[in-house]
Design a protein around this motif. Structure first.
Motif, short mmCIF file in Angstrom:
data_model
loop_
_atom_site.label_atom_id
_atom_site.label_comp_id
_atom_site.label_asym_id
_atom_site.label_seq_id
_atom_site.Cartn_x
_atom_site.Cartn_y
_atom_site.Cartn_z
N ARG A 19 0.81 -1.22 0.00
CA ARG A 19 0.00 0.00 0.00
C ARG A 19 0.84 1.27 0.00
O ARG A 19 0.46 2.25 -0.63
N PHE A 22 2.21 1.71 -3.52
CA PHE A 22 1.14 2.19 -4.40
C PHE A 22 0.95 3.69 -4.27
O PHE A 22 0.88 4.41 -5.27
N SER A 23 0.88 4.19 -3.05
CA SER A 23 0.65 5.62 -2.87
C SER A 23 1.85 6.45 -3.33
O SER A 23 1.68 7.54 -3.89
#
Length: 138
Positions: A19, A22-23
């Motif tokens: 995550r 991804f950001s």
């Protein structure tokens, strides 16, 4: 049945580790696609980077909502949290430097160089942290 639970736990841990990467990749892509092509507004580059940084913070708040709503000491000192703080500090330094550079000569080329370096640095830091987290999981 135990193998299915183990596989699902492993996939869940991989997604949780993914995550922040991804950001950070989304942040880098937004920097390159929104800020860099805007050739006319060199004096407002810091505002565009500021808005994208706020979007990055909001995305991380959504991705880490469960960790934020039920804080534990293991989440507070985790590598993901340190990575997010590092990206925010780097982005803050970039915003301040763009604000200071806004009235100088050759502002646009210098600002674009700072923005490109920041985007590459954010993606590199996130990739390295993902590799460390991924090696810790296996």
């Amino acid at each position: 049945m135990k193998t299915i639970i183990n596989i699902s736990n492993k996939i869940r841990r991989q997604l949780l580790a993914l995550r922040t990467l991804f950001s950070a990749v989304l942040y880098g892509i937004l920097i390159f696609t929104i800020v860099i092509p805007s050739e006319n507004s060199s004096e407002y580059l810091y505002l565009e980077v500021y808005n994208i940084t706020l979007l990055y913070i909001i995305i991380n708040m959504l991705l880490f909502a469960r960790d934020i709503l039920s804080p534990k000491t293991e989440h507070l000192f985790s590598r993901e949290f340190v990575e997010i703080l590092l990206v925010i500090v780097i982005s803050t330094i970039l915003i301040i430097s763009l604000f200071v550079l806004r009235n100088m000569t050759n502002t646009h080329s210098t600002s674009l160089l700072f923005i490109k370096v920041n985007a590459i640095l954010v993606i590199t830091i996130s990739s390295l942290m993902y590799k460390k987290i991924e090696s810790k999981l296996t």
